[in-house]
Write an enzyme that holds these catalytic residues in place. Structure first.
Site, PDB file in Angstrom:
ATOM      1  N   LEU A  91      40.242  30.738  36.320  1.00 52.66           N
ATOM      2  CA  LEU A  91      41.529  31.291  36.742  1.00 52.66           C
ATOM      3  C   LEU A  91      41.370  32.722  37.257  1.00 52.66           C
ATOM      4  O   LEU A  91      40.407  33.417  36.936  1.00 52.66           O
ATOM      5  CB  LEU A  91      42.490  31.243  35.549  1.00 52.66           C
ATOM      6  N   PRO A  92      42.326  33.159  38.076  1.00 54.03           N
ATOM      7  CA  PRO A  92      42.160  34.454  38.751  1.00 54.03           C
ATOM      8  C   PRO A  92      42.149  35.675  37.827  1.00 54.03           C
ATOM      9  O   PRO A  92      41.366  36.590  38.037  1.00 54.03           O
ATOM     10  CB  PRO A  92      43.364  34.527  39.696  1.00 54.03           C
ATOM     11  N   THR A 131      37.049  35.610  34.966  1.00 57.11           N
ATOM     12  CA  THR A 131      36.667  36.982  34.641  1.00 57.11           C
ATOM     13  C   THR A 131      37.923  37.731  34.207  1.00 57.11           C
ATOM     14  O   THR A 131      38.835  37.959  35.003  1.00 57.11           O
ATOM     15  CB  THR A 131      36.040  37.685  35.862  1.00 57.11           C
ATOM     16  N   LYS A 164      29.564  40.566  32.226  1.00 54.32           N
ATOM     17  CA  LYS A 164      30.042  40.439  33.607  1.00 54.32           C
ATOM     18  C   LYS A 164      30.606  41.757  34.119  1.00 54.32           C
ATOM     19  O   LYS A 164      30.282  42.214  35.225  1.00 54.32           O
ATOM     20  CB  LYS A 164      31.140  39.359  33.666  1.00 54.32           C
ATOM     21  N   LYS A 222      39.051  44.199  41.692  1.00 52.88           N
ATOM     22  CA  LYS A 222      39.547  43.689  40.409  1.00 52.88           C
ATOM     23  C   LYS A 222      38.524  43.903  39.281  1.00 52.88           C
ATOM     24  O   LYS A 222      38.877  44.365  38.188  1.00 52.88           O
ATOM     25  CB  LYS A 222      39.837  42.182  40.534  1.00 52.88           C
TER      26      LYS A 222
END
Lengths: 346, 346, 346, 346
Positions: B112-113, B143, B219, B294
């Site tokens: 998912l975003p 993420t 990450k 982001k």
């Protein structure tokens, strides 16, 4: 020229003597008393870097050439003589001025702290320039701005001398081990090849970076990227550790991913991640804060002059300046950026 | 791995059989049959990354499991069914809600975003949580921030479900090729091993980064370092070119020196330096500006929350935000930082 | 003031008369006549700032003194003569060298672009220095680094001349209106008072900032703070507008609160907020990007040399450099930082 | 509160009486016993800021209204009762929940640390919202993000309540002295006027910044500019002092020049420049590092969300975060940025 130079200094005397096929150089040697001169190598600047470099150069050429050295620190020069001249008073001479070096030696290496010193040694009163001519090969290993390096080359070329810029990376460790990288700016491949013979004794990688001045460009660019990367790696390792990750595990992941860089892989700034890093031995030795601050300054100045934008570079410059101005950090390796970050938030 | 997975199913069955006090789950198992259920894999979020990941997962397991998918974009889901369900109407089901996915599948991947979508899919009305239990293995490849990831894990663990966070790197190219890196946070090695069997179909490197949430830490840290390095490399290449160096030569020197990083070696932002880089093909494809913006934001937020200082990180975040907000750059790969720098000074 | 100045001239004459061991200066006084000399004022550097300054100085002193001017642009100097010398050929002379200015005038103002020009005009061949002596009062209005300013003062003091540094703020508008602020570095109050008589004709505020060189310190510090504040105000106004606030309303609130600064109150970078701002007239006129970039560079260099940290300063420097290097911005007022920010995110 | 509210009621009544066109409000007062209710003022959040604000509000209205207060710290609330309720047990009630405040009081002020607290007090279980209706005027003086403020307003408006956002500046000193500035976001002038009657007791400047949420915009923008200016002033003062200038002299020059800002004029961060500054009293009191760090974070987050670029803002945010995370600085006034800069280079 190249032919004659090789004949003159290298494989060398023998060939000149035995091969009369090089009448020009023969003539030259006759007329200027070059024979003696070709047998002497000069070294100016025996500081932390210069001294081990000069030692390696001496060891590599002592069987075929004598030396003449110059430094403002006379203890250094007399120690060098003591160490290397035993039993042969003429083996290593100490010059009273840079000029004297140029008068005695045809091959000269200079290793100086910054542009003003280069200005003084080359162009000042009793400087090298006064005696330089077509017989000379001059290699400046100092890290200085591109414009000074190109000016030195232009003036020396105007005198007929061969001149290259050859700043190094590898630190005092590399200088001692003879494993420095030399980034060479040279208008001609021939001059580069000529210089390489000498640089090979002091370094492992001798890279031709293009025309005169480009050795400095390569050095400045590499060190700016290195300086930024080291702070970036420090910020990243510090962030990860504070978020709860084991630093070795984090470093391992970064180093197999797109975040990896020399600073994370080879020289990780977080203590304990690598056994032999400066970080693990308390940030002693290595590449000191003031040196990185100086190189970052050269980079930012070059950016201003070439209308390049270096936002991260300018910020990193300030941070190294700040650490170099702090008595608890100025003696430490530049990877102590990690220590700075992690201790400031205590 | 397979052994342990089967073992788990068996245990589940056993437990269900012995606890008749759980009529709902009994009903569920009756109606769908545990065996069948174990044979259905769920996938939520079939966007640019999720779609190729789901495709690879499907291809890797189609012989032993059926699928159920959920996405708000119904064209995407019906196309997936069309592509993969030919001749077997039950092979791929389309769920009307995340809840339905959890009711039908015991192994679930979500991609998912951002955090709000994860919040909604897991904890919202008709969300996954309502049906999750000890039979479930849930892998979130989104993420998101560490705190959300640890919260998801805690809540799911509270229901008895297995949960890992497994954000990826490698981009859409890696997603299509099945060569993604998964950075896995998992409190137990057993859960990691269980998950690895599925992740292996979608990626090449499956790395255990520690406890739940640490996948996100790895990450975020990697991408912050990457994001800074890319701008640093862009500043450096731009500076060197403006100082007169050939970019390929400069890149070559950096890449054998201490300035080297993934961005200079593998993904050089200066067009022409590498044949297959995003830069050379006009910065198309690759990892888009908004995505890097982001990730940098997640990093800066994490820094604020953990009292870590990220001076370069915060500056880089602003630069990616600025580029992501510019219509000429928002569609481009993040290495277009070089284009930004070089074109701004025109 | 006049009294003290005359007193000085008298003393000089006396001293010269009593030291016949200085035949050169005696000769000079003979040939030009000390009285005449005291009646001539010199001005070197008639650029965008210097020309209106020289005009105001001329208008203020034309009844009691003649002039001699020097600039490399001969159109400028011959126009100045044409405008101010009508009917009296000797009223304004054009010097062929700075030296000639020093030979003819006892009071000299210099207004030059940067340190190298100051070096050349003062210390170069046919420079001022060759003829400077105890009779001279020299005021350098150039903005240069502190070390150059203190060096000029030291050398001139060594010759017995009076020397002050007096960089200005107020731009071309202030230069034309005679409302400049002069920040004066002068070791003695007496020299400051002496200089003030002349500076008063060109400026409104003549501030004694301490010893020689401190005029530059004040100028550099003020402009660094101004340069940062302008970008900060631009970021703030841009943020507020994008968050939905009316810019005039926002400016009004800032200006009655703790966020207020000269850039928000007097020179707001958002078009339309103030009727007469550079922003409202399309960022034309005012203080150009290259000038601010130059001053910021002086500040950052000074910071490096004094081990001061200027993180915001260094970042702002880069931004002005970037705008000064962009053909769409280099001609604009420095408040176009707002335009840069708002247009980059389009 | 009640005062202005009564005034309004009176006016309303009058108007109602004369126009009879507003039966609803007349009815409302009858049916809900508004008279009693209108006589009680609620205050939620009696921290460092809230306590003196509540005290001033109490003193201003004690003759016409009773109070009800809520805070999680029960020592604070019982002390407030002890101080203000002598002889009249009902004068100040302590609520067990925010809900109780809304049930008892028609005019409510909230002063909370951050968005999550606002979320909880307004929308949580036993929160204000459960009892809010058309009779309520709610003023939130917390500094929170714009989106939360507009959400609060929207939800409260949906219930028929009047709601404004009214973040303050002026610190604990201003809170005690009743000289705060309130930046008010209110969709209607009428609501603003209504609120002003109460805010007047706690502050000196009550500014209408536009629609709901704009109070936060004004606050965030002002404090971002303030936060940057303070570091910029610190860098400038530090630079000037290290270049050899007297700090008072430098400040004097800046403050009559284009570099001037509130931080240089009113709140100079260099100790000794101003007699009553936080700097001169050892950076005690004032506006603490964590508060500035919080406001800068709101600004940077707002920038990211509105695609605004705040390069200096983001850097300043990191610096305040760093100082807020350092035990030697976290307790100090935000102007200790000067101390940070000057001590780091020691």
């Amino acid at each position: 020229m190249i032919a004659s130079f090789l004949a003159r200094s290298t494989r060398s005397t023998t060939r000149v003597a035995s091969t009369l096929s090089s009448p020009t150089s023969l003539l030259r040697f006759k007329s200027t008393g070059c024979y003696t001169k070709a047998k002497r190598i000069g070294f100016v600047g025996l500081g932390n870097m210069g001294l081990p470099m000069a030692t390696n150069l001496f060891n590599g050429f002592k069987n075929e050439a004598d030396f003449i050295i110059y430094d403002i620190n006379q203890t250094t020069t007399s120690n060098f003589v003591k160490d290397h001249s035993a039993g042969n008073k003429d083996k290593v001479k100490v010059a009273k001025t840079p000029l004297e070096v140029a008068q005695e030696a045809s091959v000269i290496v200079t290793m100086l702290p910054a542009s003003p010193h280069v200005e003084s040694v080359y162009f000042g009163k009793d400087g090298l320039l006064e005696a330089l001519g077509p017989d000379h090969l001059v290699m400046d290993a100092s890290t200085i701005d591109q414009s000074m390096a190109t000016r030195v080359a232009k003036v020396l070329h105007g005198k007929g001398a061969k001149a290259i810029d050859a700043p190094v990376s590898g630190g005092t460790g590399g200088a001692q081990a003879g494993t420095l990288t030399f980034m060479v700016g040279s208008n001609t491949v021939a001059d580069f090849e000529l210089a390489k013979r000498y640089l090979d004794k002091m370094g492992k990688n001798i890279v031709h970076c293009g025309t005169n001045g480009n050795g400095q460009v390569a050095k400045i660019c590499n060190n700016m990227l290195l300086g930024i990367s080291m702070i970036a790696t420090s910020e990243t390792m510090n962030l990860g550790v504070r978020m709860g990750m084991d630093p070795k595990l984090l470093a391992g992941i970064l180093n197999t991913s797109s975040g990896r860089c020399w600073s994370s892989e080879v020289y990780n700034p977080c203590p304990g991640v690598q056994e032999n890093s400066a970080a693990t031995r308390g940030y002693t030795g290595g590449f000191g804060m003031p040196l990185m601050a100086k190189d970052m300054r050269l980079a930012v100045n070059a950016a201003v002059e070439t209308k390049s934008t270096v936002l991260l570079g300018a910020l990193a410059q300030q941070l190294y300046n700040q650490m170099a101005a702090n008595k608890d950090f100025e003696q430490l390796d530049f990877s102590a950026a990690y220590k700075w970050l992690s201790e400031n938030a205590k």
